[in-house]
Design a protein around this motif. Sequence first.
Motif, mmCIF file in Angstrom:
data_model
loop_
_atom_site.group_PDB
_atom_site.id
_atom_site.type_symbol
_atom_site.label_atom_id
_atom_site.label_comp_id
_atom_site.label_asym_id
_atom_site.label_seq_id
_atom_site.Cartn_x
_atom_site.Cartn_y
_atom_site.Cartn_z
ATOM 1 N N ALA A 127 0.829 -1.206 0.000
ATOM 2 C CA ALA A 127 0.000 0.000 0.000
ATOM 3 C C ALA A 127 0.866 1.261 0.000
ATOM 4 O O ALA A 127 0.593 2.213 -0.739
ATOM 5 C CB ALA A 127 -0.938 -0.006 1.201
ATOM 6 N N LEU A 128 1.906 1.274 0.820
ATOM 7 C CA LEU A 128 2.782 2.443 0.887
ATOM 8 C C LEU A 128 3.520 2.678 -0.432
ATOM 9 O O LEU A 128 3.656 3.817 -0.881
ATOM 10 C CB LEU A 128 3.779 2.297 2.035
ATOM 11 C CG LEU A 128 3.179 2.430 3.437
ATOM 12 C CD1 LEU A 128 4.216 2.059 4.490
ATOM 13 C CD2 LEU A 128 2.638 3.834 3.666
ATOM 14 N N LEU A 129 3.970 1.605 -1.056
ATOM 15 C CA LEU A 129 4.646 1.762 -2.346
ATOM 16 C C LEU A 129 3.664 2.231 -3.425
ATOM 17 O O LEU A 129 4.047 2.961 -4.338
ATOM 18 C CB LEU A 129 5.353 0.469 -2.741
ATOM 19 C CG LEU A 129 6.588 0.151 -1.900
ATOM 20 C CD1 LEU A 129 7.116 -1.246 -2.236
ATOM 21 C CD2 LEU A 129 7.672 1.196 -2.078
ATOM 22 N N GLY A 130 2.404 1.830 -3.298
ATOM 23 C CA GLY A 130 1.378 2.363 -4.192
ATOM 24 C C GLY A 130 1.227 3.864 -4.022
ATOM 25 O O GLY A 130 1.093 4.618 -5.000
ATOM 26 N N ALA A 180 3.930 10.138 -9.662
ATOM 27 C CA ALA A 180 3.136 10.486 -10.849
ATOM 28 C C ALA A 180 2.536 11.883 -10.713
ATOM 29 O O ALA A 180 2.532 12.664 -11.681
ATOM 30 C CB ALA A 180 2.046 9.438 -11.068
ATOM 31 N N ASN A 181 2.056 12.215 -9.518
ATOM 32 C CA ASN A 181 1.419 13.524 -9.312
ATOM 33 C C ASN A 181 2.401 14.674 -9.309
ATOM 34 O O ASN A 181 2.032 15.812 -9.559
ATOM 35 C CB ASN A 181 0.651 13.536 -7.979
ATOM 36 C CG ASN A 181 -0.566 12.653 -8.011
ATOM 37 O OD1 ASN A 181 -1.100 12.339 -9.073
ATOM 38 N ND2 ASN A 181 -1.031 12.249 -6.844
ATOM 39 N N ASN A 182 3.666 14.390 -9.001
ATOM 40 C CA ASN A 182 4.647 15.455 -8.835
ATOM 41 C C ASN A 182 5.818 15.370 -9.800
ATOM 42 O O ASN A 182 6.862 15.981 -9.569
ATOM 43 C CB ASN A 182 5.149 15.452 -7.382
ATOM 44 C CG ASN A 182 4.020 15.750 -6.426
ATOM 45 O OD1 ASN A 182 3.520 16.863 -6.400
ATOM 46 N ND2 ASN A 182 3.572 14.741 -5.686
#
Length: 163
Positions: free
Chosen positions: A148-151, A158-160
């Motif tokens: 989950a954390l790696l997700g 991707a966002n930054n």
Amino acid sequence: MREQVRVAQHRFQQTPKEHREIRLWLRMLTSTTMIEKQIRERLRREFGSTLPRFDVMAALNRHPQGLAMGALSRWLMVSNGNVTGIINRLADEGLIQRERRPDDRRSTYVALTERGRQEFAAMSDRHERWLKEFFADLDPAEVLTLQALLGRVKESVANNAGE
């Protein structure tokens, strides 16, 4: 195990805040490099194969109808030239077949042969067992948390990414 986590958390907390992302990146990179090195060595030793060859076969296994060479290159995020040599060797060994489709005569499509599917299945089975060995010291909850954390890391990048 819990003691190792506690020590790692303590070290991380002692790192100046402005350097924590660097320390995190180095930890992720080191872990990935260690795993990749083991997989490369085991593929070579047990199957006489390479990781790029395994990756090509894995992509073709996911697309049993075959892929155009350009699509395969994009899927693997490498140049056509990098894929061509691997495809040539796999074809020479009878592990993949090439064909031109009537609807797209300019592109060569490649797909695993039955023999190629069998060979990949054996490699894939071992690959999965190796990964289970590598993560054997993590309990199932830790595996889920890490996944989950790696997700979240992937989303944040991707966002930054600025593109």
